[in-house]
Design a protein around this motif. Structure first.
Motif, mmCIF file in Angstrom:
data_model
loop_
_atom_site.group_PDB
_atom_site.id
_atom_site.type_symbol
_atom_site.label_atom_id
_atom_site.label_comp_id
_atom_site.label_asym_id
_atom_site.label_seq_id
_atom_site.Cartn_x
_atom_site.Cartn_y
_atom_site.Cartn_z
ATOM 1 N N ASP A 22 7.274 -74.169 -15.460
ATOM 2 C CA ASP A 22 7.139 -73.464 -14.183
ATOM 3 C C ASP A 22 7.938 -72.162 -14.202
ATOM 4 O O ASP A 22 8.768 -71.944 -15.079
ATOM 5 C CB ASP A 22 7.563 -74.353 -13.009
ATOM 6 N N GLU A 23 7.657 -71.313 -13.206
ATOM 7 C CA GLU A 23 8.306 -70.000 -13.132
ATOM 8 C C GLU A 23 9.818 -70.105 -12.987
ATOM 9 O O GLU A 23 10.559 -69.344 -13.607
ATOM 10 C CB GLU A 23 7.734 -69.208 -11.955
ATOM 11 N N ALA A 24 10.282 -71.033 -12.178
ATOM 12 C CA ALA A 24 11.718 -71.158 -11.936
ATOM 13 C C ALA A 24 12.475 -71.497 -13.216
ATOM 14 O O ALA A 24 13.533 -70.920 -13.495
ATOM 15 C CB ALA A 24 11.987 -72.212 -10.863
ATOM 16 N N THR A 25 11.934 -72.402 -14.002
ATOM 17 C CA THR A 25 12.598 -72.794 -15.247
ATOM 18 C C THR A 25 12.602 -71.646 -16.247
ATOM 19 O O THR A 25 13.616 -71.375 -16.895
ATOM 20 C CB THR A 25 11.921 -74.037 -15.857
ATOM 21 N N ALA A 26 11.482 -70.948 -16.372
ATOM 22 C CA ALA A 26 11.397 -69.824 -17.306
ATOM 23 C C ALA A 26 12.364 -68.717 -16.902
ATOM 24 O O ALA A 26 13.091 -68.166 -17.737
ATOM 25 C CB ALA A 26 9.967 -69.291 -17.363
ATOM 26 N N ALA A 27 12.416 -68.397 -15.616
ATOM 27 C CA ALA A 27 13.310 -67.344 -15.135
ATOM 28 C C ALA A 27 14.772 -67.750 -15.310
ATOM 29 O O ALA A 27 15.613 -66.916 -15.685
ATOM 30 C CB ALA A 27 13.016 -67.033 -13.670
ATOM 31 N N GLU A 28 15.092 -69.005 -15.065
ATOM 32 C CA GLU A 28 16.471 -69.475 -15.230
ATOM 33 C C GLU A 28 16.911 -69.369 -16.692
ATOM 34 O O GLU A 28 18.029 -68.939 -16.984
ATOM 35 C CB GLU A 28 16.586 -70.923 -14.758
ATOM 36 N N ALA A 29 16.020 -69.736 -17.608
ATOM 37 C CA ALA A 29 16.353 -69.648 -19.036
ATOM 38 C C ALA A 29 16.570 -68.192 -19.455
ATOM 39 O O ALA A 29 17.520 -67.886 -20.176
ATOM 40 C CB ALA A 29 15.254 -70.284 -19.877
ATOM 41 N N ALA A 30 15.712 -67.290 -18.996
ATOM 42 C CA ALA A 30 15.864 -65.875 -19.339
ATOM 43 C C ALA A 30 17.140 -65.305 -18.736
ATOM 44 O O ALA A 30 17.851 -64.536 -19.390
ATOM 45 C CB ALA A 30 14.646 -65.083 -18.868
ATOM 46 N N ALA A 31 17.455 -65.684 -17.515
ATOM 47 C CA ALA A 31 18.672 -65.195 -16.870
ATOM 48 C C ALA A 31 19.910 -65.715 -17.598
ATOM 49 O O ALA A 31 20.925 -65.019 -17.682
ATOM 50 C CB ALA A 31 18.694 -65.607 -15.402
ATOM 51 N N ALA A 32 19.842 -66.917 -18.146
ATOM 52 C CA ALA A 32 20.980 -67.491 -18.872
ATOM 53 C C ALA A 32 21.331 -66.673 -20.110
ATOM 54 O O ALA A 32 22.485 -66.648 -20.539
ATOM 55 C CB ALA A 32 20.690 -68.933 -19.254
ATOM 56 N N LEU A 33 20.354 -65.977 -20.682
ATOM 57 C CA LEU A 33 20.631 -65.110 -21.832
ATOM 58 C C LEU A 33 21.655 -64.044 -21.466
ATOM 59 O O LEU A 33 22.428 -63.594 -22.308
ATOM 60 C CB LEU A 33 19.353 -64.437 -22.325
ATOM 61 N N LEU A 38 24.096 -58.460 -23.253
ATOM 62 C CA LEU A 38 23.556 -57.544 -22.262
ATOM 63 C C LEU A 38 22.046 -57.758 -22.239
ATOM 64 O O LEU A 38 21.396 -57.711 -23.287
ATOM 65 C CB LEU A 38 23.890 -56.101 -22.645
ATOM 66 N N SER A 39 21.494 -58.022 -21.075
ATOM 67 C CA SER A 39 20.089 -58.430 -20.990
ATOM 68 C C SER A 39 19.408 -57.791 -19.793
ATOM 69 O O SER A 39 20.047 -57.454 -18.800
ATOM 70 C CB SER A 39 20.025 -59.964 -20.868
ATOM 71 N N SER A 40 18.100 -57.689 -19.886
ATOM 72 C CA SER A 40 17.296 -57.148 -18.796
ATOM 73 C C SER A 40 17.094 -58.150 -17.679
ATOM 74 O O SER A 40 16.710 -57.776 -16.582
ATOM 75 C CB SER A 40 15.918 -56.743 -19.323
ATOM 76 N N GLY A 41 17.316 -59.436 -17.946
ATOM 77 C CA GLY A 41 16.904 -60.466 -17.006
ATOM 78 C C GLY A 41 15.418 -60.714 -17.185
ATOM 79 O O GLY A 41 14.752 -60.039 -17.978
ATOM 80 N N PRO A 42 14.853 -61.678 -16.480
ATOM 81 C CA PRO A 42 13.450 -62.043 -16.692
ATOM 82 C C PRO A 42 12.467 -61.031 -16.107
ATOM 83 O O PRO A 42 12.730 -60.415 -15.085
ATOM 84 C CB PRO A 42 13.321 -63.393 -15.986
ATOM 85 N N SER A 43 11.347 -60.883 -16.789
ATOM 86 C CA SER A 43 10.237 -60.076 -16.279
ATOM 87 C C SER A 43 9.474 -60.898 -15.242
ATOM 88 O O SER A 43 9.801 -62.057 -14.983
ATOM 89 C CB SER A 43 9.288 -59.722 -17.422
ATOM 90 N N SER A 44 8.444 -60.310 -14.681
ATOM 91 C CA SER A 44 7.525 -61.083 -13.843
ATOM 92 C C SER A 44 6.833 -62.109 -14.738
ATOM 93 O O SER A 44 6.496 -61.797 -15.884
ATOM 94 C CB SER A 44 6.470 -60.173 -13.212
ATOM 95 N N PRO A 45 6.619 -63.313 -14.228
ATOM 96 C CA PRO A 45 5.985 -64.339 -15.064
ATOM 97 C C PRO A 45 4.494 -64.075 -15.251
ATOM 98 O O PRO A 45 3.860 -63.426 -14.420
ATOM 99 C CB PRO A 45 6.213 -65.626 -14.270
ATOM 100 N N TRP A 46 3.962 -64.570 -16.364
ATOM 101 C CA TRP A 46 2.521 -64.505 -16.592
ATOM 102 C C TRP A 46 2.048 -65.794 -17.238
ATOM 103 O O TRP A 46 2.823 -66.529 -17.822
ATOM 104 C CB TRP A 46 2.130 -63.277 -17.423
ATOM 105 N N THR A 55 5.110 -67.757 -18.814
ATOM 106 C CA THR A 55 5.999 -67.057 -19.739
ATOM 107 C C THR A 55 6.678 -65.901 -19.026
ATOM 108 O O THR A 55 6.075 -65.246 -18.173
ATOM 109 C CB THR A 55 5.195 -66.527 -20.952
ATOM 110 N N VAL A 56 7.935 -65.667 -19.371
ATOM 111 C CA VAL A 56 8.669 -64.473 -18.941
ATOM 112 C C VAL A 56 9.231 -63.818 -20.191
ATOM 113 O O VAL A 56 9.378 -64.456 -21.232
ATOM 114 C CB VAL A 56 9.819 -64.787 -17.939
ATOM 115 N N ARG A 57 9.544 -62.553 -20.086
ATOM 116 C CA ARG A 57 10.101 -61.812 -21.215
ATOM 117 C C ARG A 57 11.457 -61.249 -20.809
ATOM 118 O O ARG A 57 11.656 -60.820 -19.678
ATOM 119 C CB ARG A 57 9.170 -60.678 -21.603
ATOM 120 N N ALA A 58 12.375 -61.239 -21.761
ATOM 121 C CA ALA A 58 13.679 -60.611 -21.554
ATOM 122 C C ALA A 58 13.989 -59.738 -22.757
ATOM 123 O O ALA A 58 13.579 -60.051 -23.886
ATOM 124 C CB ALA A 58 14.770 -61.664 -21.372
#
Length: 88
Positions: A22-33, A38-46, A55-58
């Motif tokens: 789900d979006e919440a899990t993908a965004a949480e994993a990307a934010a954890a990076l 130094l990270s961009s944080g998660p992109s919009s999910p697709w 999927t999200v991209r960081a």
């Protein structure tokens, strides 16, 4: 989603795609990076047709520690950069 050459222009720069149920899990994993580098944080999910999950991209710079006030680089918070992160 296409990866721009500018995001891989130097050693230490990485592009990470994270797929989760789900979006919440993908965004949480990307934010954890952002706690590691130094990270961009998660992109919009697709969603990719024929594949499970979303999927999200960081984008991260492995050479630099996270910012003390947060993990997102100030330049990456710029709306023009966010558009680039979304492939626009």
């Amino acid at each position: 989603m296409k990866i721009s050459e500018e995001h891989l222009s130097e050693p230490g720069l990485v592009v990470i795609d994270i797929t989760a149920v789900d979006e919440a899990t993908a965004a949480e994993a990307a934010a954890a990076l952002g706690g590691l580098w130094l990270s961009s944080g998660p992109s919009s999910p697709w969603h990719t047709p024929g594949q499970a999950g979303v999927t999200v991209r960081a984008y991260a710079d492995l050479r630099r520690a996270p910012l003390s006030g947060g993990s997102v680089a100030p330049a990456l918070a710029d709306p023009r950069c966010q558009q680039s992160l979304r492939g626009g």
